[in-house]
Scaffold this motif. Structure first.
Motif, PDB file in Angstrom:
ATOM      1  N   SER A 261       0.840  -1.207   0.000  1.00 52.55           N
ATOM      2  CA  SER A 261       0.000   0.000   0.000  1.00 52.55           C
ATOM      3  C   SER A 261       0.869   1.248   0.000  1.00 52.55           C
ATOM      4  CB  SER A 261      -0.911   0.014   1.233  1.00 52.55           C
ATOM      5  OG  SER A 261      -1.829  -1.049   1.193  1.00 52.55           O
TER       6      SER A 261
ATOM      7  N   ILE B  56      -4.745   8.750  -0.606  1.00 53.24           N
ATOM      8  CA  ILE B  56      -5.571   7.603  -0.989  1.00 53.24           C
ATOM      9  C   ILE B  56      -4.736   6.338  -0.861  1.00 53.24           C
ATOM     10  CG2 ILE B  56      -7.073   6.633  -2.760  1.00 53.24           C
ATOM     11  CD1 ILE B  56      -6.836   9.419  -4.179  1.00 53.24           C
ATOM     12  N   CYS B  57      -5.174   5.412  -0.047  1.00 51.80           N
ATOM     13  CA  CYS B  57      -4.474   4.140   0.094  1.00 51.80           C
ATOM     14  C   CYS B  57      -4.678   3.318  -1.175  1.00 51.80           C
ATOM     15  CB  CYS B  57      -5.001   3.379   1.313  1.00 51.80           C
ATOM     16  SG  CYS B  57      -4.216   1.765   1.552  1.00 51.80           S
TER      17      CYS B  57
ATOM     18  N   GLU C 176     -15.481   3.730  -7.314  1.00 52.14           N
ATOM     19  CA  GLU C 176     -15.930   4.334  -6.052  1.00 52.14           C
ATOM     20  C   GLU C 176     -14.898   5.309  -5.518  1.00 52.14           C
ATOM     21  OE1 GLU C 176     -16.645   5.042  -1.857  1.00 52.14           O
ATOM     22  OE2 GLU C 176     -14.884   4.034  -2.672  1.00 52.14           O
ATOM     23  N   THR C 177     -13.617   4.950  -5.637  1.00 49.04           N
ATOM     24  CA  THR C 177     -12.548   5.839  -5.182  1.00 49.04           C
ATOM     25  C   THR C 177     -12.492   7.102  -6.031  1.00 49.04           C
ATOM     26  OG1 THR C 177     -11.237   3.974  -4.355  1.00 49.04           O
ATOM     27  CG2 THR C 177     -10.060   6.021  -4.785  1.00 49.04           C
TER      28      THR C 177
ATOM     29  N   ARG D  33     -15.055   9.544  -4.788  1.00 50.06           N
ATOM     30  CA  ARG D  33     -14.767  10.089  -3.456  1.00 50.06           C
ATOM     31  C   ARG D  33     -13.633  11.101  -3.446  1.00 50.06           C
ATOM     32  NH1 ARG D  33     -17.013   8.495   1.886  1.00 50.06           N
ATOM     33  NH2 ARG D  33     -18.299   6.663   1.461  1.00 50.06           N
ATOM     34  N   THR D  34     -12.755  11.051  -4.436  1.00 46.66           N
ATOM     35  CA  THR D  34     -11.470  11.749  -4.362  1.00 46.66           C
ATOM     36  C   THR D  34     -11.264  12.712  -5.529  1.00 46.66           C
ATOM     37  OG1 THR D  34     -10.262  10.077  -5.633  1.00 46.66           O
ATOM     38  CG2 THR D  34     -10.538   9.662  -3.272  1.00 46.66           C
TER      39      THR D  34
ATOM     40  N   GLN E  51      -5.847   6.313   7.844  1.00 45.84           N
ATOM     41  CA  GLN E  51      -6.178   5.058   7.177  1.00 45.84           C
ATOM     42  C   GLN E  51      -5.879   5.077   5.681  1.00 45.84           C
ATOM     43  OE1 GLN E  51     -10.402   4.964   8.642  1.00 45.84           O
ATOM     44  NE2 GLN E  51      -9.867   2.841   9.087  1.00 45.84           N
TER      45      GLN E  51
ATOM     46  N   HIS F  57      -8.229   6.173   3.779  1.00 46.87           N
ATOM     47  CA  HIS F  57      -9.594   6.025   3.269  1.00 46.87           C
ATOM     48  C   HIS F  57     -10.226   7.416   3.188  1.00 46.87           C
ATOM     49  CE1 HIS F  57      -9.534   1.752   5.204  1.00 46.87           C
ATOM     50  NE2 HIS F  57      -8.753   1.846   4.142  1.00 46.87           N
TER      51      HIS F  57
ATOM     52  N   ASP G 159     -12.571  10.427   2.832  1.00 47.17           N
ATOM     53  CA  ASP G 159     -14.006  10.584   3.068  1.00 47.17           C
ATOM     54  C   ASP G 159     -14.681  11.412   1.986  1.00 47.17           C
ATOM     55  OD1 ASP G 159     -14.418   9.297   5.747  1.00 47.17           O
ATOM     56  OD2 ASP G 159     -12.878  10.738   6.314  1.00 47.17           O
TER      57      ASP G 159
ATOM     58  N   ASN H 137      -8.041  16.095  -1.207  1.00 47.50           N
ATOM     59  CA  ASN H 137      -8.643  14.932  -0.566  1.00 47.50           C
ATOM     60  C   ASN H 137      -8.680  15.120   0.941  1.00 47.50           C
ATOM     61  OD1 ASN H 137      -8.990  13.458  -2.985  1.00 47.50           O
ATOM     62  ND2 ASN H 137      -6.847  12.823  -2.936  1.00 47.50           N
TER      63      ASN H 137
ATOM     64  N   GLU I 266      -9.500  13.298   4.668  1.00 49.29           N
ATOM     65  CA  GLU I 266      -9.823  12.195   5.591  1.00 49.29           C
ATOM     66  C   GLU I 266      -9.945  12.790   6.987  1.00 49.29           C
ATOM     67  OE1 GLU I 266      -7.909   8.229   7.675  1.00 49.29           O
ATOM     68  OE2 GLU I 266      -7.227   8.731   5.646  1.00 49.29           O
TER      69      GLU I 266
END
Length: 236
Positions: free
Chosen positions: A47, A53-54, A72-73, A76-77, A106, A108, A110, A188, A190
């Motif tokens: 990772s 973004i992971c 999906e990513t 979100r980003t 994480q 991830h 948001d 981005n 989180e």
């Protein structure tokens, strides 16, 4: 898991939309160059946080690595804004030898936010942001942690309309991508996981209390209602 301490900036070398290959993630595949400093111990499947973004390494050589990014990513980003030449913050997942200098990240994301202001303050820059999705505003608090484009930062102020601010020192300005972006650009976001965990725990605990007719909360509500009714009847 990451710390939000950016190791270096890489550059998008290739951006391939609708890549249906095994390494493309059935969405977009991105090859990032200028990453040799973090690839000496790289393995397929590792990772790497790319602008927070992971993402999973699907191919790599001495200087570049490839990641697949799911639809999906992308939603979100800020990935849809990436083009060949875009600079990207990079951080490897933590190892046992890493000092935890940032906060628990994480990777991830948001949501995204727009840069709404940039104000010099001494040798620092104060950035203002407005979230795209307002439901995350409740997790952003003054002096709380936030991860922006993979950079661990401290919130310095939150306005009534949800606009929030961070102050970036001169050193950080030299090693992350945010100062390269213009007002209106996406970043981005989180939010701190701690706030989300607390909200979830309180929500579940309250729901359990409401569902149990014999719970302490329901008994307290009944008591308050009885007292209000008795007070009302006593005035008649």
């Amino acid at each position: 898991m990451f710390t939000g301490i950016v190791e270096l900036m890489g550059t998008v070398a290739e951006y391939n939309p609708q890549d249906n290959s095994a390494s493309g993630g059935q969405g977009v595949s991105v090859t990032i160059k200028g990453a040799s400093a973090i690839l000496n111990d790289c393995h397929i499947g590792d990772s790497i946080a790319c602008n927070g973004i992971c993402l999973t390494v699907t191919e790599f050589d001495k200087d570049t690595f490839k990641v697949g990014i799911s639809p999906e990513t992308i939603v979100r980003t800020d990935v849809s804004d990436w083009v060949t030449g875009t600079r990207i913050n990079l951080e490897r997942a933590v190892s046992q030898e890493v000092r935890f200098g940032g906060h628990y990240v994480q990777g991830h994301v948001d949501t995204v936010a727009n840069i709404v202001s940039v104000t010099p303050e001494g040798n620092s820059l104060v950035f203002g942001f407005k979230l795209r999705d307002s439901q995350y505003e409740k997790f952003i608090v003054e002096k709380g942690f936030i991860c922006i484009d993979g950079t661990s930062l401290t919130v310095t102020q939150v306005d009534a309309d949800g606009t929030f601010y961070i102050a970036m020192i001169a050193h950080t300005q030299d090693v992350v991508v945010m100062p390269l972006k213009k007002i209106g650009s996406l970043v981005n976001i989180e939010v701190d996981l701690t706030g989300k965990l607390i909200e979830k725990q309180i929500s579940v605990a309250l729901q359990n209390q409401f569902d149990d007719s014999h719970s302490t909360l329901n008994k307290l509500i009944e008591q308050i209602i009885d007292e209000k009714v008795q007070k009302y009847l006593s005035t008649k």
